[in-house]
Enzyme design. Structure first.
Site, PDB file in Angstrom:
ATOM      1  N   LYS A  41       0.859  -1.187   0.000  1.00  0.00           N
ATOM      2  CA  LYS A  41       0.000   0.000   0.000  1.00  0.00           C
ATOM      3  C   LYS A  41       0.888   1.227   0.000  1.00  0.00           C
ATOM      4  O   LYS A  41       1.628   1.475   0.952  1.00  0.00           O
ATOM      5  CB  LYS A  41      -0.910  -0.004   1.218  1.00  0.00           C
ATOM      6  CG  LYS A  41      -1.811   1.217   1.285  1.00  0.00           C
ATOM      7  CD  LYS A  41      -2.807   1.130   2.420  1.00  0.00           C
ATOM      8  CE  LYS A  41      -3.630   2.403   2.517  1.00  0.00           C
ATOM      9  NZ  LYS A  41      -4.582   2.361   3.623  1.00  0.00           N
ATOM     10  N   LYS A  71      -1.994  -1.615  -3.983  1.00  0.00           N
ATOM     11  CA  LYS A  71      -2.882  -0.455  -3.936  1.00  0.00           C
ATOM     12  C   LYS A  71      -2.087   0.835  -3.962  1.00  0.00           C
ATOM     13  O   LYS A  71      -1.153   0.956  -3.173  1.00  0.00           O
ATOM     14  CB  LYS A  71      -3.696  -0.546  -2.647  1.00  0.00           C
ATOM     15  CG  LYS A  71      -4.608   0.620  -2.382  1.00  0.00           C
ATOM     16  CD  LYS A  71      -5.212   0.495  -1.018  1.00  0.00           C
ATOM     17  CE  LYS A  71      -5.995   1.763  -0.757  1.00  0.00           C
ATOM     18  NZ  LYS A  71      -6.276   1.982   0.614  1.00  0.00           N
TER      19      LYS A  71
HETATM   20  C1  PBG Z   1      -7.672   3.451   5.278  1.00  0.00           C
HETATM   21  C2  PBG Z   1      -7.881   3.216   3.820  1.00  0.00           C
HETATM   22  C3  PBG Z   1      -7.654   4.109   2.766  1.00  0.00           C
HETATM   23  C4  PBG Z   1      -8.115   3.480   1.620  1.00  0.00           C
HETATM   24  C5  PBG Z   1      -8.568   2.217   1.983  1.00  0.00           C
HETATM   25  N1  PBG Z   1      -8.409   2.072   3.343  1.00  0.00           N
HETATM   26  C6  PBG Z   1      -7.138   5.504   2.759  1.00  0.00           C
HETATM   27  C7  PBG Z   1      -5.840   5.828   3.364  1.00  0.00           C
HETATM   28  O1  PBG Z   1      -4.994   4.966   3.631  1.00  0.00           O
HETATM   29  O2  PBG Z   1      -5.671   7.017   3.597  1.00  0.00           O
HETATM   30  C8  PBG Z   1      -8.119   4.090   0.244  1.00  0.00           C
HETATM   31  C9  PBG Z   1      -9.141   3.563  -0.678  1.00  0.00           C
HETATM   32  C10 PBG Z   1      -9.445   4.440  -1.847  1.00  0.00           C
HETATM   33  O3  PBG Z   1      -8.821   5.505  -2.064  1.00  0.00           O
HETATM   34  O4  PBG Z   1     -10.351   4.078  -2.592  1.00  0.00           O
HETATM   35  N2  PBG Z   1      -6.516   2.889   5.810  1.00  0.00           N
HETATM   36 ZN    ZN Z   2      -6.155   3.697   7.946  1.00  0.00          ZN
END
Ligand code: PBG
Ligand code: ZN
Length: 348
Positions: A205, A258
């Site tokens: 991520k 992601k």
């Molecule tokens: C929270 C989370 C996020 C997303 C999924 N879970 C945002 C972040 O890490 O700030 C992003 C999903 C998206 O942008 O569609 N941990």
């Molecule tokens: Zn988070």
């Protein structure tokens, strides 16, 4: 026109057109095709009663009240939707330990119950993180001195995972990026005798501006700083591979990359290196980009979405998490069996 091979142009063995000249040979050439079974639809659940709040940064997506969920999903399940990913959006009760994440009245806990009863065949995945439930909006717990408390964070993430599985979730998906959380969640599920539930880890991520619209949707923007202490730097392929391999060693049943589009190389790397299914999250900003570009006349939305997601499949994703799931249920259905050629290549 006579189409027999002439002495001009490429040698016969270098001619590729014959191999995809018919609608069905065109399909045979595609090893990567989109299928509705591969889609996961993310849903935002609010504790506001009877709510259907359109998310400003994500036109066409809503925060749903628990009592609205069944009616909202019924037509999608009928069209073949197989899996959802739940995000809670609590309106109050945020604190330093994310206490409201697994309270009995937590929107996610309640939504799991409603969805299980209404749709027995639907796979329910719960996102596991602290940021939507902490007063500071970060994905971790802090010590008094302001430093990140990794041990306390993964203990809390494991506790929340146990609560969600106990409430009926089929799968948990930790998106926090704390070190060791997959192992901690696996152990806690095992101790609670809930280890039938698999873990889908947000393994690679990246710290991404493409989460911007999501943070509007989930009210989870950090109150200070950013997430660079725990999310990966965009250029770091080796670090992402270590994160993926580490999570598989800790017992992740599924791994995730992601965002998806800007990180296709990592989807391919993951597919080649680990022997668990690889999910790709086509995130909120990727959704918004395609939507706005299509609205501005840059291209046709359906064509663009199908191309972008087919690219993600071709890179190696087994599962695609996408806000376009509702439209795709229609588009892919219509596609089945139509097989119309874009250009009629019939020779006379
Ligand atoms: C929270 C989370 C996020 C997303 C999924 N879970 C945002 C972040 O890490 O700030 C992003 C999903 C998206 O942008 O569609 N941990
Ligand atoms: Zn988070």
């Amino acid at each position: 026109m006579n189409s027999s091979i002439s002495s001009e142009g490429p040698a016969p063995r270098h001619r590729l057109h014959p191999g995809y000249g018919h609608p069905i040979t065109r399909i045979w050439q595609e090893e990567a095709r989109l299928h509705v079974d591969q889609l996961v639809y993310p849903l935002f659940i609010t504790d506001a009663v009877n709510a259907q709040e359109e998310i400003g940064a994500m036109p066409g997506q809503y925060r749903w009240g628990v009592d609205r969920l069944e009616a909202a999903l019924r037509p999608l399940v009928r069209k073949g939707l197989r899996a959802v990913l739940l995000f809670g959006v609590p309106s109050n009760g945020k604190d330093g330990r994310a206490s409201c994440a697994d309270a009995a009245n937590s929107p996610v806990v309640q939504a799991v119950g409603v969805l299980k009863a209404a749709f027995p065949d639907l796979l329910i995945i719960c996102d596991i993180c602290l940021c939507a439930y902490t007063d500071h909006g970060h994905c971790c717990i802090f010590r008094e001195d302001g430093s990140m408390d990794n041990a306390a964070s993964i203990e809390r993430l494991a506790e929340i995972s146990v609560s969600y599985v106990r409430a009926g979730a089929h799968m948990v998906a930790p998106s926090d990026m704390m070190d060791g959380r997959v192992g901690a969640i696996k152990r806690a599920l095992c101790e609670a005798r809930l280890d039938h539930a698999p873990v889908m880890s947000y393994s690679a991520k990246f710290a991404s501006c493409f989460y911007g619209p999501f943070r509007d949707a989930a009210h989870s923007a950090p109150a200070f700083g950013d997430r660079r202490a725990y999310q990966l730097p965009a250029g770091a392929r080796r670090l992402a591979l270590r994160a993926i391999e580490r999570d598989v060693e800790e017992g992740a049943d599924f791994v995730m990359v992601k965002p998806a589009g800007p990180y296709l190389d990592l989807i391919r790397d993951a597919r080649d290196r680990v022997h668990v299914p690889v999910a790709a999250y086509h995130v909120s900003g990727e959704y918004a980009m395609l939507l706005h570009a299509a609205q501005a006349g840059a291209f046709d939305l359906k064509t663009a979405v199908l191309e972008a997601l087919t690219g993600i499949r071709r890179a190696g994703a087994d599962i695609i998490i996408t806000y376009f799931a509702p439209q795709l249920l229609d588009w892919l259905q219509a596609e089945e069996g139509s097989g119309k050629p874009a250009v009629d290549r019939t020779e006379s």
